[in-house]
Design an enzyme around this catalytic site. Structure first.
Site, short mmCIF file in Angstrom:
data_model
loop_
_atom_site.label_atom_id
_atom_site.label_comp_id
_atom_site.label_asym_id
_atom_site.label_seq_id
_atom_site.Cartn_x
_atom_site.Cartn_y
_atom_site.Cartn_z
CG MET A 147 -0.32 -5.09 7.61
SD MET A 147 -1.51 -5.17 6.40
CE MET A 147 -2.69 -6.25 7.04
N PRO A 148 -1.49 -1.44 7.17
CG PRO A 148 -2.50 -0.41 5.31
CD PRO A 148 -2.79 -0.99 6.67
#
Length: 75
Positions: free
Chosen positions: A1-2
């Site tokens: 993430m991201p």
């Protein structure tokens, strides 16, 4: 993430796409404070004739609240 998804027209070299992914990764790390191991970048090539139906209408027109840089405007 991201996880960042870049949608672009076909025709850019693998080297260009790799350089873009590296630049995006560096900026995500710098701005958001994530480590490199947390960032992933994907490229989706969309043909010019399909752009309006596959990108512009569903991703830009239909979701204006999610757009942080609109097409046609300078930053």
């Amino acid at each position: 993430m991201p996880h960042v998804i870049v949608k672009l027209w076909p025709g850019k070299s693998e080297e260009q796409k790799a350089q873009l992914a590296e630049a995006i990764t560096r900026d995500v790390m710098k701005v958001l404070g994530y480590g490199e191991e947390s960032v992933s970048v994907a490229m989706e090539e969309i043909k010019a004739q399909d752009w309006a139906e596959q990108v512009y209408k569903p991703d830009i027109i239909a979701k204006p609240e999610k757009i942080y840089k609109k097409p046609g405007y300078t930053m």
